[in-house]
Design a protein around this motif. Structure first.
Motif, PDB file in Angstrom:
ATOM      1  N   UNK A  50       0.834  -1.199   0.000  1.00  0.00           N
ATOM      2  CA  UNK A  50       0.000   0.000   0.000  1.00  0.00           C
ATOM      3  C   UNK A  50       0.866   1.245   0.000  1.00  0.00           C
ATOM      4  N   UNK A  51       0.282   2.353  -0.496  1.00  0.00           N
ATOM      5  CA  UNK A  51       0.972   3.625  -0.551  1.00  0.00           C
ATOM      6  C   UNK A  51       0.039   4.697  -0.011  1.00  0.00           C
ATOM      7  N   UNK A  52       0.568   5.604   0.808  1.00  0.00           N
ATOM      8  CA  UNK A  52      -0.222   6.689   1.374  1.00  0.00           C
ATOM      9  C   UNK A  52      -0.280   7.831   0.368  1.00  0.00           C
ATOM     10  N   UNK A  53      -1.497   8.172  -0.068  1.00  0.00           N
ATOM     11  CA  UNK A  53      -1.711   9.266  -1.020  1.00  0.00           C
ATOM     12  C   UNK A  53      -2.901  10.078  -0.561  1.00  0.00           C
ATOM     13  N   UNK A  54      -2.719  11.369  -0.418  1.00  0.00           N
ATOM     14  CA  UNK A  54      -3.804  12.272  -0.029  1.00  0.00           C
ATOM     15  C   UNK A  54      -4.482  11.824   1.264  1.00  0.00           C
ATOM     16  N   UNK A  55      -3.688  11.334   2.207  1.00  0.00           N
ATOM     17  CA  UNK A  55      -4.218  10.932   3.493  1.00  0.00           C
ATOM     18  C   UNK A  55      -4.927   9.590   3.509  1.00  0.00           C
ATOM     19  N   UNK A  56      -4.865   8.837   2.405  1.00  0.00           N
ATOM     20  CA  UNK A  56      -5.523   7.517   2.335  1.00  0.00           C
ATOM     21  C   UNK A  56      -4.530   6.485   1.810  1.00  0.00           C
ATOM     22  N   UNK A  57      -4.652   5.305   2.351  1.00  0.00           N
ATOM     23  CA  UNK A  57      -3.834   4.202   1.848  1.00  0.00           C
ATOM     24  C   UNK A  57      -4.536   3.582   0.644  1.00  0.00           C
ATOM     25  N   UNK A  58      -3.768   3.383  -0.412  1.00  0.00           N
ATOM     26  CA  UNK A  58      -4.298   2.769  -1.636  1.00  0.00           C
ATOM     27  C   UNK A  58      -3.389   1.619  -2.042  1.00  0.00           C
ATOM     28  N   UNK A  59      -4.021   0.607  -2.617  1.00  0.00           N
ATOM     29  CA  UNK A  59      -3.250  -0.538  -3.092  1.00  0.00           C
ATOM     30  C   UNK A  59      -2.295  -0.064  -4.180  1.00  0.00           C
ATOM     31  N   UNK A  60      -1.009  -0.270  -3.946  1.00  0.00           N
ATOM     32  CA  UNK A  60       0.022   0.196  -4.867  1.00  0.00           C
ATOM     33  C   UNK A  60       0.439  -0.917  -5.823  1.00  0.00           C
ATOM     34  N   UNK A  61       0.701  -2.084  -5.262  1.00  0.00           N
ATOM     35  CA  UNK A  61       1.042  -3.246  -6.082  1.00  0.00           C
ATOM     36  C   UNK A  61       0.909  -4.501  -5.239  1.00  0.00           C
ATOM     37  N   UNK A  62       1.028  -5.629  -5.898  1.00  0.00           N
ATOM     38  CA  UNK A  62       0.940  -6.933  -5.237  1.00  0.00           C
ATOM     39  C   UNK A  62       2.263  -7.651  -5.455  1.00  0.00           C
TER      40      UNK A  62
END
Length: 117
Positions: A50-62
């Motif tokens: 996961x990656x933190x973007x704009x205050x939210x964690x989003x799935x970055x890669x698997x």
């Protein structure tokens, strides 16, 4: 609606090394088979990054951890999933990764240990 692709890093478990990054349009589950550059692998483990973007964690890669495997000729459908070998044998592991305890390399046909479940 178009299928979203997942950036996926493929990691060989032994010897531990990265086999590269690929874009997948499906979600690899442990026990499934995966073909890369003419070689078949079994997925052992899947980890999300996961990656933190704009205050939210989003799935970055698997990241999937794999091992080299010959695509098994013998498979059985058990409770909606494919397992290796003949599931009617008492020694069958009912696993996507391991065939059985007494003859893990197979084949089931003609095995001297076969015992009907």
């Amino acid at each position: 609606m178009e299928q979203e692709t997942l950036p996926t890093e493929v990691i060989l478990t032994y010897p531990k090394q990265s086999l590269g990054n690929v874009q997948l349009d499906w979600s690899p589950q442990p026990g499934s088979y995966f073909d890369l550059e003419g070689q078949t692998y079994t997925v052992l483990e899947r980890r999300h990054r996961y990656q933190l973007k704009s205050g939210r964690y989003r799935l970055h890669k698997i990241a999937i951890y794999v091992q080299k495997m010959q695509h098994p000729a013998e498979r059985s459908l058990v409770d909606g999933r494919w397992v290796m070998g003949d599931a009617t044998c008492a020694y069958n592991a009912r696993s996507e990764i391991v065939r059985c305890a007494v003859n893990p390399e197979g084949a089931c046909e003609g095995c001297r240990y076969y015992e009907r479940r």
